[in-house]
Design a protein around this motif. Structure first.
Motif, short mmCIF file in Angstrom:
data_model
loop_
_atom_site.label_atom_id
_atom_site.label_comp_id
_atom_site.label_asym_id
_atom_site.label_seq_id
_atom_site.Cartn_x
_atom_site.Cartn_y
_atom_site.Cartn_z
N ASP A 145 -19.82 32.09 -14.45
CA ASP A 145 -18.83 33.02 -15.01
C ASP A 145 -19.20 33.37 -16.45
OD1 ASP A 145 -16.65 34.49 -15.75
OD2 ASP A 145 -15.15 32.99 -15.22
N VAL A 146 -19.49 34.65 -16.69
CA VAL A 146 -19.93 35.08 -18.03
C VAL A 146 -18.83 35.82 -18.79
CG1 VAL A 146 -22.32 35.26 -17.24
CG2 VAL A 146 -20.84 37.28 -17.15
N THR A 147 -17.62 35.87 -18.25
CA THR A 147 -16.54 36.69 -18.80
C THR A 147 -16.28 36.42 -20.29
OG1 THR A 147 -15.50 36.68 -16.62
CG2 THR A 147 -14.16 37.43 -18.47
N LYS A 148 -16.29 35.17 -20.71
CA LYS A 148 -15.90 34.82 -22.08
C LYS A 148 -17.04 34.92 -23.10
CE LYS A 148 -12.22 31.67 -20.57
NZ LYS A 148 -11.70 30.28 -20.64
N LEU A 149 -18.23 35.24 -22.66
CA LEU A 149 -19.36 35.27 -23.59
C LEU A 149 -19.24 36.42 -24.59
CD1 LEU A 149 -22.53 34.52 -21.42
CD2 LEU A 149 -21.30 32.97 -22.96
N LYS A 150 -19.27 36.06 -25.88
CA LYS A 150 -19.29 37.07 -26.93
C LYS A 150 -20.73 37.34 -27.35
CE LYS A 150 -14.87 35.48 -28.85
NZ LYS A 150 -14.22 34.96 -30.08
N ILE A 151 -20.89 38.32 -28.20
CA ILE A 151 -22.23 38.64 -28.70
C ILE A 151 -22.79 37.44 -29.45
CG2 ILE A 151 -23.53 40.09 -30.32
CD1 ILE A 151 -21.58 42.36 -29.61
N GLY A 152 -24.00 37.05 -29.08
CA GLY A 152 -24.64 35.91 -29.71
C GLY A 152 -24.41 34.59 -29.00
#
Length: 221
Positions: A145-152
């Protein structure tokens, strides 16, 4: 995990001439390791491998010989012709339900990363994970699940751990990450999911366009 069936026949001869004759007849020489005693040499039609080889998914294999014997196995190695890509040889390894095995399982990402919504790019470091577990416990694919990934930010293998298998990678191994793209203006805020359009700062390109527009106006005057 899904399984496919490959029907074959035991090879009586394993010499070069016999192998060449098999290939000319559309058959693929195979070896099954892990059996009691010597490795089992058999052959199967090349078309029987299309659902096993030409797919991103992984499968266990049920090998059924004309003699009536059957074996559960996994694909261990495959050789292709360097020019035609025809299958030249396939190695299998016999598996047992009560003995753990190591396999590379594909990763399926789920959701849209927050950083991607704000202009970032999702980069993959791994497409498959090497895991170890009982054949019946291994999944067809692993969901990340990549939903919460922010830039960086990065997604590590520890985020997809399971009691059904043991990941054979160091804990600091990165599955994917959200990276900045050229001329990106980072819009992310800690407490807000969305940024209003009128709150977005102008980019350098916008500034240059504004200056040029002012110059054009002066020329017209």
């Amino acid at each position: 995990m899904k399984s496919i069936t490959i029907k074959g026949s035991k090879r009586e001869s394993v010499g070069k001439k016999a192998t060449k004759d098999l290939r000319n007849a559309g058959q693929v020489p195979c070896v099954l390791y892990g059996t009691d005693g010597e490795p089992l040499h058999f052959a199967a039609e090349e078309l029987a491998f299309k659902d096993l080889v030409y797919t991103p998914d992984v499968h266990t294999v049920k090998i059924k010989l004309k003699s009536g014997k059957g074996f559960d196995a996994i694909l261990q190695d495959i050789q292709f012709h360097p020019v035609s890509d025809a299958i030249l040889h396939v190695d299998f390894y016999q598996i047992f339900e009560d003995k753990p095995i190591t396999m590379e399982i594909p990763i399926h990402t789920e959701g849209v990363a927050r950083g991607v919504k704000n202009g970032g790019v999702l980069r993959y470091n791994l497409r498959r994970l090497k895991v170890r577990g009982l054949p019946g416990d291994l999944p067809d694919y692993i969901i990340a699940d990549v939903t919460k990934l922010k830039i960086g930010q990065k997604l590590y293998v520890t985020e997809v751990e399971s009691d059904d298998y043991k990941i054979q990678h160091p804990d600091n191994t990165v599955i994917c990450q959200v990276r900045t793209s050229r001329n990106l203006v980072e819009l992310e805020e800690e407490d807000e999911d969305e940024v209003a359009a009128d709150e977005v700062p102008a980019t350098e390109v916008d500034d240059q366009a504004a200056v040029k527009g002012g110059e054009d106006t002066k020329k017209q005057e």
